[in-house]
Design an enzyme around this catalytic site. Sequence first.
Site, PDB file in Angstrom:
ATOM      1  N   LYS A  67       0.859  -1.183   0.000  1.00 48.21           N
ATOM      2  CA  LYS A  67       0.000   0.000   0.000  1.00 48.21           C
ATOM      3  C   LYS A  67       0.891   1.226   0.000  1.00 48.21           C
ATOM      4  O   LYS A  67       1.866   1.298   0.744  1.00 48.21           O
ATOM      5  CB  LYS A  67      -0.858  -0.033   1.287  1.00 48.21           C
ATOM      6  CG  LYS A  67      -1.887   1.049   1.402  1.00 48.21           C
ATOM      7  CD  LYS A  67      -3.239   0.606   0.901  1.00 48.21           C
ATOM      8  CE  LYS A  67      -4.210   1.742   0.708  1.00 48.21           C
ATOM      9  NZ  LYS A  67      -3.970   2.582  -0.476  1.00 48.21           N
ATOM     10  N   LYS A  91       5.255   2.061   8.411  1.00 46.77           N
ATOM     11  CA  LYS A  91       4.076   2.832   8.815  1.00 46.77           C
ATOM     12  C   LYS A  91       2.866   1.906   8.963  1.00 46.77           C
ATOM     13  O   LYS A  91       2.146   1.961   9.956  1.00 46.77           O
ATOM     14  CB  LYS A  91       3.797   3.910   7.760  1.00 46.77           C
ATOM     15  CG  LYS A  91       2.857   4.985   8.225  1.00 46.77           C
ATOM     16  CD  LYS A  91       2.561   5.973   7.111  1.00 46.77           C
ATOM     17  CE  LYS A  91       3.811   6.647   6.584  1.00 46.77           C
ATOM     18  NZ  LYS A  91       3.506   7.602   5.497  1.00 46.77           N
ATOM     19  N   LYS A 103       5.034   2.114  -3.076  1.00 41.95           N
ATOM     20  CA  LYS A 103       4.975   3.529  -3.450  1.00 41.95           C
ATOM     21  C   LYS A 103       5.157   3.642  -4.955  1.00 41.95           C
ATOM     22  O   LYS A 103       5.729   2.751  -5.589  1.00 41.95           O
ATOM     23  CB  LYS A 103       6.090   4.318  -2.757  1.00 41.95           C
ATOM     24  CG  LYS A 103       5.806   5.794  -2.646  1.00 41.95           C
ATOM     25  CD  LYS A 103       4.837   6.094  -1.512  1.00 41.95           C
ATOM     26  CE  LYS A 103       4.475   7.556  -1.433  1.00 41.95           C
ATOM     27  NZ  LYS A 103       3.749   7.878  -0.202  1.00 41.95           N
ATOM     28  N   THR A 187      -4.800  12.681   6.647  1.00 35.98           N
ATOM     29  CA  THR A 187      -3.390  12.777   7.048  1.00 35.98           C
ATOM     30  C   THR A 187      -3.218  13.882   8.093  1.00 35.98           C
ATOM     31  O   THR A 187      -2.585  13.675   9.139  1.00 35.98           O
ATOM     32  CB  THR A 187      -2.498  13.016   5.813  1.00 35.98           C
ATOM     33  OG1 THR A 187      -2.750  11.951   4.894  1.00 35.98           O
ATOM     34  CG2 THR A 187      -1.030  13.035   6.171  1.00 35.98           C
ATOM     35  N   ASN A 218      -2.330  19.276   0.977  1.00 35.49           N
ATOM     36  CA  ASN A 218      -3.370  18.429   1.565  1.00 35.49           C
ATOM     37  C   ASN A 218      -3.134  18.219   3.065  1.00 35.49           C
ATOM     38  O   ASN A 218      -3.985  18.534   3.897  1.00 35.49           O
ATOM     39  CB  ASN A 218      -3.410  17.088   0.802  1.00 35.49           C
ATOM     40  CG  ASN A 218      -4.337  16.084   1.451  1.00 35.49           C
ATOM     41  OD1 ASN A 218      -4.078  15.613   2.559  1.00 35.49           O
ATOM     42  ND2 ASN A 218      -5.440  15.785   0.809  1.00 35.49           N
ATOM     43  N   SER A 344      -7.259   5.202   4.252  1.00 37.17           N
ATOM     44  CA  SER A 344      -7.203   4.431   3.001  1.00 37.17           C
ATOM     45  C   SER A 344      -7.581   2.970   3.269  1.00 37.17           C
ATOM     46  O   SER A 344      -8.262   2.334   2.466  1.00 37.17           O
ATOM     47  CB  SER A 344      -5.797   4.481   2.386  1.00 37.17           C
ATOM     48  OG  SER A 344      -5.652   5.621   1.569  1.00 37.17           O
TER      49      SER A 344
HETATM   50  P1  NAD Z   1       0.418  18.292  -1.637  1.00 36.18           P
HETATM   51  O1  NAD Z   1       0.942  18.242  -3.019  1.00 36.18           O
HETATM   52  O2  NAD Z   1      -1.037  18.392  -1.409  1.00 36.18           O
HETATM   53  O3  NAD Z   1       1.114  19.508  -0.847  1.00 36.18           O
HETATM   54  C1  NAD Z   1       2.488  19.728  -0.793  1.00 36.18           C
HETATM   55  C2  NAD Z   1       2.682  21.199  -0.471  1.00 36.18           C
HETATM   56  O4  NAD Z   1       4.065  21.437  -0.206  1.00 36.18           O
HETATM   57  C3  NAD Z   1       2.286  22.130  -1.630  1.00 36.18           C
HETATM   58  O5  NAD Z   1       1.557  23.211  -1.120  1.00 36.18           O
HETATM   59  C4  NAD Z   1       3.663  22.609  -2.160  1.00 36.18           C
HETATM   60  O6  NAD Z   1       3.595  23.902  -2.731  1.00 36.18           O
HETATM   61  C5  NAD Z   1       4.452  22.613  -0.880  1.00 36.18           C
HETATM   62  N1  NAD Z   1       5.906  22.619  -1.062  1.00 36.18           N
HETATM   63  C6  NAD Z   1       6.657  21.927  -1.956  1.00 36.18           C
HETATM   64  N2  NAD Z   1       7.957  22.231  -1.789  1.00 36.18           N
HETATM   65  C7  NAD Z   1       8.017  23.121  -0.758  1.00 36.18           C
HETATM   66  C8  NAD Z   1       9.073  23.808  -0.124  1.00 36.18           C
HETATM   67  N3  NAD Z   1      10.339  23.622  -0.479  1.00 36.18           N
HETATM   68  N4  NAD Z   1       8.774  24.649   0.906  1.00 36.18           N
HETATM   69  C9  NAD Z   1       7.492  24.838   1.299  1.00 36.18           C
HETATM   70  N5  NAD Z   1       6.444  24.215   0.707  1.00 36.18           N
HETATM   71  C10 NAD Z   1       6.708  23.369  -0.301  1.00 36.18           C
HETATM   72  O7  NAD Z   1       1.043  17.014  -0.907  1.00 36.18           O
HETATM   73  P2  NAD Z   1       0.545  16.275   0.413  1.00 36.18           P
HETATM   74  O8  NAD Z   1      -0.310  15.162  -0.013  1.00 36.18           O
HETATM   75  O9  NAD Z   1       0.070  17.245   1.407  1.00 36.18           O
HETATM   76  O10 NAD Z   1       1.911  15.625   0.901  1.00 36.18           O
HETATM   77  C11 NAD Z   1       2.851  16.358   1.673  1.00 36.18           C
HETATM   78  C12 NAD Z   1       3.753  15.377   2.416  1.00 36.18           C
HETATM   79  O11 NAD Z   1       2.931  14.540   3.215  1.00 36.18           O
HETATM   80  C13 NAD Z   1       4.575  14.454   1.526  1.00 36.18           C
HETATM   81  O12 NAD Z   1       5.790  14.162   2.159  1.00 36.18           O
HETATM   82  C14 NAD Z   1       3.724  13.210   1.473  1.00 36.18           C
HETATM   83  O13 NAD Z   1       4.474  12.058   1.165  1.00 36.18           O
HETATM   84  C15 NAD Z   1       3.202  13.196   2.880  1.00 36.18           C
HETATM   85  N6  NAD Z   1       1.992  12.387   3.061  1.00 36.18           N
HETATM   86  C16 NAD Z   1       0.837  12.665   2.370  1.00 36.18           C
HETATM   87  C17 NAD Z   1      -0.264  11.850   2.567  1.00 36.18           C
HETATM   88  C18 NAD Z   1      -1.585  12.105   1.890  1.00 36.18           C
HETATM   89  O14 NAD Z   1      -2.540  11.401   2.200  1.00 36.18           O
HETATM   90  N7  NAD Z   1      -1.704  13.068   1.012  1.00 36.18           N
HETATM   91  C19 NAD Z   1      -0.211  10.779   3.455  1.00 36.18           C
HETATM   92  C20 NAD Z   1       0.964  10.549   4.167  1.00 36.18           C
HETATM   93  C21 NAD Z   1       2.066  11.364   3.953  1.00 36.18           C
END
Ligand code: NAD
Length: 414
Positions: A67, A91, A103, A187, A218, A344
């Site tokens: 997953k 995780k 992934k 998340t 997100n 999920s």
């Molecule tokens: P997303 O694309 O919705 O948001 C990422 C945000 O980070 C965007 O606003 C982008 O502009 C910003 N960003 C990128 N580079 C940056 C920088 N250098 N400085 C400041 N901001 C920056 O992505 P997300 O889904 O929120 O994921 C973010 C993190 O959380 C990732 O590491 C992802 O692996 C992790 N994550 C996400 C989920 C999920 O369900 N979406 C679950 C577990 C972990």
Amino acid sequence: MSSTFTDAKGRLEPAIEYADVSADTLERLRLPKSVLKVSIPVRMDDGSLKVFAGYRVRYDDTRGPTKGGIRFHPDVNADEVQSLAFWMTFKCAALDLPFGGGKGGVAVDPKELSTHELERLSRGYIDAVADFIGPNVDIPAPDVATNQLVMGWMMDQYSTITRRIEPGVITGKPVAMGGSLGRDTATGDGAWHVIRTLAPRLLDGDGPWTAAIQGFGNAGQALATQLHNAGHKVVAVSDSKTALYNEEGIDVPAARQAKADGALEADGAKEIDAEELLALDVDLLCPSALENAIHEDNAGDVRARTLWEVANGPVTAAADDVLIGNDVIVVPDILVNAGGVTVSWFEWVQNRAGLPWSADEVRERLEEHMVEATEAIWSLRDEHDIPLRTAAYAHALRRIGEAVDARGSAGDYK
Ligand code: NAD
């Protein structure tokens, strides 16, 4: 050679002595189960053809189907995807989900694609990996720059290829296509449950706390909303273009609206340098963007009292040592951001049962699950006086070890 993957595997080392697992378990986890690299040809709107590199890694499936999310980002590469799949393995085990870790990703800047190009790329990715995934094999989900719309296209494409409706092949879908209520904020909501459970112990009291959030996407937005609603002060937020600071607290709903309308803004907030945000004197620093944000060169500048890894791998191993030396408590990603994969799992269960849950049911079960895992990891930390990251890995490793040994035959050779 140093890589994110070498760094990721290094995090396991200190946990081994507290997990008491077999040699079989450690040997099994040395290498990924399978790694797929594909090329995805996409017809662009101007008539030209572009080929994108895509990846899907299944790291370990001892505890169940693999997953993990799919990321669209220009820096996606095999090393990164493998590291993210490795983290997913731990995780899912830390949260006791019946999954292994996987992934995927595509090296692309999605901001440069039109919606139609993005749809062709999303469907093309599934064409390329369809033999590798499935509801009982490997189940993708959203990650950076992939959302409900993308998951919906992907599920639709998989169903077209297999000639049957397969909602359980992917999670994070639109609710109208079998998605779960509450997955979009899961998340950030999960991170909030970890924070509200541990922060009073780590910060001696119930706050109100000040927080800085790097990455207003997100995960970052949902967490900021929870903190804001609970009366804490989110003093800084950033995205890839802008970093904002307001000592009085950012108006989180207004900042979300501005971001949805095109650019991160908030009345009364001033623009600061992106690196400045990471060095703010706050109670909670929440890197919620990408991996390696806090590294050897800027870790010494961190003045926050606690650091919550909402992103995957935002603190490098070298930075971890600096932070520990400076008494900054780091709460690890495999716990803090596990709310997404937990809901999920709920979505996959609902798809298989054909029975959607209410928003309240999702909320209650998420809370119960996050708090249970948080307490188990906290107890292990107390028992051995070890960092929370070591405790989280030890906790997960024990569970993986049980599943390896349950099907192993090593005993026959003694
Ligand atoms: P997303 O694309 O919705 O948001 C990422 C945000 O980070 C965007 O606003 C982008 O502009 C910003 N960003 C990128 N580079 C940056 C920088 N250098 N400085 C400041 N901001 C920056 O992505 P997300 O889904 O929120 O994921 C973010 C993190 O959380 C990732 O590491 C992802 O692996 C992790 N994550 C996400 C989920 C999920 O369900 N979406 C679950 C577990 C972990």
